[in-house]
Write a protein that holds these residues in place. Structure first.
Motif, short mmCIF file in Angstrom:
data_model
loop_
_atom_site.label_atom_id
_atom_site.label_comp_id
_atom_site.label_asym_id
_atom_site.label_seq_id
_atom_site.Cartn_x
_atom_site.Cartn_y
_atom_site.Cartn_z
N ARG A 187 -1.77 -1.37 2.18
CA ARG A 187 -2.39 -0.71 1.04
C ARG A 187 -1.33 -0.27 0.04
N LEU A 188 -1.67 -0.39 -1.23
CA LEU A 188 -0.80 0.03 -2.32
C LEU A 188 -1.37 1.29 -2.95
N TRP A 189 -0.46 2.24 -3.27
CA TRP A 189 -0.88 3.54 -3.79
C TRP A 189 -0.08 3.88 -5.03
N ASP A 190 -0.73 4.52 -5.99
CA ASP A 190 -0.07 5.04 -7.18
C ASP A 190 0.51 6.41 -6.85
N THR A 191 1.83 6.55 -6.98
CA THR A 191 2.47 7.81 -6.59
C THR A 191 2.14 8.96 -7.54
N ALA A 192 1.81 8.64 -8.77
CA ALA A 192 1.51 9.69 -9.75
C ALA A 192 0.14 10.30 -9.51
N THR A 193 -0.84 9.46 -9.13
CA THR A 193 -2.22 9.94 -9.00
C THR A 193 -2.69 10.02 -7.55
N GLY A 194 -2.02 9.31 -6.66
CA GLY A 194 -2.48 9.24 -5.27
C GLY A 194 -3.63 8.29 -5.06
N GLU A 195 -4.01 7.57 -6.11
CA GLU A 195 -5.14 6.64 -6.02
C GLU A 195 -4.70 5.31 -5.41
N SER A 196 -5.64 4.65 -4.75
CA SER A 196 -5.39 3.33 -4.19
C SER A 196 -5.26 2.30 -5.31
N CYS A 197 -4.26 1.43 -5.19
CA CYS A 197 -4.06 0.36 -6.17
C CYS A 197 -4.48 -0.99 -5.64
N GLY A 198 -4.95 -1.02 -4.41
CA GLY A 198 -5.40 -2.29 -3.86
C GLY A 198 -5.12 -2.40 -2.37
N VAL A 199 -5.80 -3.33 -1.73
CA VAL A 199 -5.65 -3.60 -0.31
C VAL A 199 -5.24 -5.06 -0.15
N LEU A 200 -4.19 -5.30 0.62
CA LEU A 200 -3.71 -6.65 0.89
C LEU A 200 -4.20 -7.06 2.28
N GLU A 201 -5.16 -7.99 2.30
CA GLU A 201 -5.80 -8.40 3.55
C GLU A 201 -5.49 -9.86 3.84
N GLY A 202 -5.22 -10.16 5.11
CA GLY A 202 -4.92 -11.52 5.50
C GLY A 202 -4.32 -11.63 6.88
N HIS A 203 -3.60 -10.60 7.30
CA HIS A 203 -3.04 -10.60 8.65
C HIS A 203 -4.16 -10.52 9.69
N SER A 204 -3.92 -11.12 10.84
CA SER A 204 -4.93 -11.11 11.91
C SER A 204 -4.57 -10.14 13.04
N SER A 205 -3.51 -9.36 12.85
CA SER A 205 -3.14 -8.36 13.84
C SER A 205 -2.42 -7.21 13.13
N TRP A 206 -1.95 -6.24 13.91
CA TRP A 206 -1.28 -5.06 13.35
C TRP A 206 -0.17 -5.45 12.39
N VAL A 207 -0.03 -4.70 11.32
CA VAL A 207 1.06 -4.90 10.37
C VAL A 207 2.16 -3.89 10.71
N SER A 208 3.34 -4.40 11.01
CA SER A 208 4.41 -3.56 11.55
C SER A 208 5.48 -3.18 10.53
N ALA A 209 5.59 -3.93 9.43
CA ALA A 209 6.65 -3.65 8.45
C ALA A 209 6.20 -4.08 7.06
N VAL A 210 6.74 -3.42 6.05
CA VAL A 210 6.42 -3.76 4.67
C VAL A 210 7.59 -3.38 3.78
N VAL A 211 7.81 -4.17 2.72
CA VAL A 211 8.92 -3.90 1.80
C VAL A 211 8.59 -4.49 0.43
N PHE A 212 9.08 -3.84 -0.62
CA PHE A 212 8.96 -4.35 -1.99
C PHE A 212 10.18 -5.20 -2.33
N SER A 213 9.98 -6.17 -3.21
CA SER A 213 11.11 -6.91 -3.78
C SER A 213 11.83 -6.01 -4.77
N PRO A 214 13.08 -6.34 -5.14
CA PRO A 214 13.84 -5.49 -6.05
C PRO A 214 13.15 -5.24 -7.39
N ASP A 215 12.35 -6.21 -7.88
CA ASP A 215 11.66 -6.04 -9.16
C ASP A 215 10.26 -5.46 -8.98
N ALA A 216 9.88 -5.16 -7.75
CA ALA A 216 8.58 -4.56 -7.41
C ALA A 216 7.40 -5.48 -7.71
#
Length: 208
Positions: free
Chosen positions: A40-69
């Motif tokens: 899930r992506l969140w807006d840090t200024a408002t705390g609102e959800s910015c979207g859900v990334l769905e596609g994995h078929s099991s637990w998601v263990s790690a996440v990272v942004f690219s340098p340009d976000a």
């Protein structure tokens, strides 16, 4: 608040344990990875959800942004790493790792560093890119094999299978539950020569 230690807000939406959270480099977004198989992506200024990334078929263990976000990479117990377009909320590459990964870090625009080796991303990651499975060259550790450029070169018996691992050039470091750390060195020139005549073959060769 930082001065008082009070909560600045609670981001609700996941239905399972949250295994990882990370800020985007510009601090405008937070990504969270969960046992509910989503990022899930969140807006840090408002705390609102910015979207859900769905596609994995099991637990998601790690996440990272690219340098340009503009991209997010996520790793899952389904033995894949998925690259997402942040704006479109779409998958643009799937990497089949044959191993569970818990640590991801972008190295430039085309590489992902993991605890089991380097993942090579598509040369141009665009939202329209067709999702294709790839494999991380050259040296990588799955749950039971050491691989070199997609070829299985060394089977790891149960007591040698790593709880954690790291790869640097032609050297592997394997961490074991027993407390032992094993170093393995490989002759990259010999391996390249050995497999040069098998480039068009899908047969795996085990070197013990």
């Amino acid at each position: 608040m930082i001065a008082t230690g009070e909560s600045c807000g609670v981001l609700e939406g996941h239905s399972g344990e949250v295994n990882a959270v990370v800020f985007s480099p510009d601090g405008k977004l937070v990504a969270s990875a969960s046992n509910d198989k989503t990022v899930r992506l969140w807006d840090t200024a408002t705390g609102e959800s910015c979207g859900v990334l769905e596609g994995h078929s099991s637990w998601v263990s790690a996440v990272v942004f690219s340098p340009d976000a503009k991209l997010v990479a996520s790793a899952s117990d389904d033995y894949t790493v998925r690259i997402w377009d942040v704006i479109q909320k779409s998958i643009i590459q799937v990497i089949h790792t044959e191993a569970r990964l818990q640590h991801l870090a972008f190295s430039g625009a085309t590489k992902l560093q993991t605890e089991r080796g380097m993942l090579i991303l598509a040369s141009q990651l665009e939202p329209s890119t067709t999702t294709q499975p790839t494999f991380p060259p050259p040296l990588f550790v799955t749950d039971s094999w050491v691989t070199w450029n997609m070829k299985k070169i060394l089977f790891l018996p149960w007591d040698y299978r790593p709880y954690s691992s790291a790869a640097k050039d032609n050297i592997l470091a394997l961490g074991h539950r027993s407390g032992r750390v094993t170093f393995m060195c490989f002759d990259s020139a010999a391996l390249d020569s050995e497999f040069s005549h098998l480039l068009s073959s899908t047969q795996d060769l085990a070197i013990v």
